[in-house]
Write a protein that holds these residues in place. Sequence first.
Motif, mmCIF file in Angstrom:
data_model
loop_
_atom_site.group_PDB
_atom_site.id
_atom_site.type_symbol
_atom_site.label_atom_id
_atom_site.label_comp_id
_atom_site.label_asym_id
_atom_site.label_seq_id
_atom_site.Cartn_x
_atom_site.Cartn_y
_atom_site.Cartn_z
ATOM 1 N N ASP A 1 -7.031 5.495 -14.364
ATOM 2 C CA ASP A 1 -7.200 3.807 -13.753
ATOM 3 C C ASP A 1 -6.132 3.044 -15.370
ATOM 4 O O ASP A 1 -6.374 2.594 -15.284
ATOM 5 N N TYR B 1 -2.239 1.059 -4.748
ATOM 6 C CA TYR B 1 -2.000 -0.787 -3.684
ATOM 7 C C TYR B 1 -1.247 -1.880 -5.000
ATOM 8 O O TYR B 1 -1.489 -1.411 -6.189
ATOM 9 N N ASN C 1 -4.661 10.436 -1.255
ATOM 10 C CA ASN C 1 -4.835 8.986 -2.237
ATOM 11 C C ASN C 1 -3.783 8.360 -1.838
ATOM 12 O O ASN C 1 -2.903 8.082 -1.521
ATOM 13 N N THR C 2 -4.463 6.416 -1.998
ATOM 14 C CA THR C 2 -3.730 5.019 -1.803
ATOM 15 C C THR C 2 -3.637 4.363 -3.171
ATOM 16 O O THR C 2 -4.407 4.391 -4.452
ATOM 17 N N SER D 1 -3.938 -1.402 -8.712
ATOM 18 C CA SER D 1 -4.680 -0.264 -8.473
ATOM 19 C C SER D 1 -4.664 0.790 -7.521
ATOM 20 O O SER D 1 -3.689 1.349 -6.894
ATOM 21 N N GLN D 2 -6.557 2.118 -7.169
ATOM 22 C CA GLN D 2 -5.678 2.899 -6.547
ATOM 23 C C GLN D 2 -7.014 3.351 -5.651
ATOM 24 O O GLN D 2 -8.297 3.306 -5.970
ATOM 25 N N ASN D 3 -7.395 4.410 -4.975
ATOM 26 C CA ASN D 3 -8.335 4.727 -4.142
ATOM 27 C C ASN D 3 -8.425 6.312 -4.311
ATOM 28 O O ASN D 3 -7.305 6.504 -3.133
ATOM 29 N N ALA E 1 -9.291 10.069 -2.834
ATOM 30 C CA ALA E 1 -10.727 10.768 -2.470
ATOM 31 C C ALA E 1 -10.043 11.616 -2.632
ATOM 32 O O ALA E 1 -9.081 12.950 -2.192
ATOM 33 N N THR F 1 0.156 5.440 0.634
ATOM 34 C CA THR F 1 -0.752 6.482 0.517
ATOM 35 C C THR F 1 0.153 7.575 0.745
ATOM 36 O O THR F 1 1.400 7.933 0.700
ATOM 37 N N SER G 1 0.650 -1.237 0.078
ATOM 38 C CA SER G 1 -0.057 -0.036 -0.051
ATOM 39 C C SER G 1 0.518 1.089 0.099
ATOM 40 O O SER G 1 2.374 1.403 0.141
#
Length: 119
Positions: free
Chosen positions: A53, A80, A77-78, A68-70, A72, A23, A21
């Motif tokens: 993406d 993986y 932002n994170t 992948s990513q999240n 926000a 961040t 992970s």
Amino acid sequence: QRQVVESGGGSVQTGGSLRLSCTASRFTPTDMSWYRQAPGKERELVAFIYRDDRTTYADSVKGRFTISQNIANNANNTAYLQMNNLKPEDTAIYYCKGGGGLTQRSGVWGQGTQVTVSA
């Protein structure tokens, strides 16, 4: 101050899996990427993800690793890196980079996390 922090490294046997992970805080990167550096070798790109993406992978990890990513808004932002079917040659320090595109000369780097794969 902009910051990138990785976590999730460790030691596994051949064929095992790990999930890294990363961040990014205090900034919103346009892209995030994972690099690795093995002993005695140059740092190399492993996987890259654009904000929309789209992804890019090194040939050596295609089919085994997934980035992948999240994203926000107005928050951290994170990204993986899911690593499956690990091989001893995947042993390296893995670094996350926030922003800067496909060049190592720009962006915000994390401190790195060790991944060790034993035979």
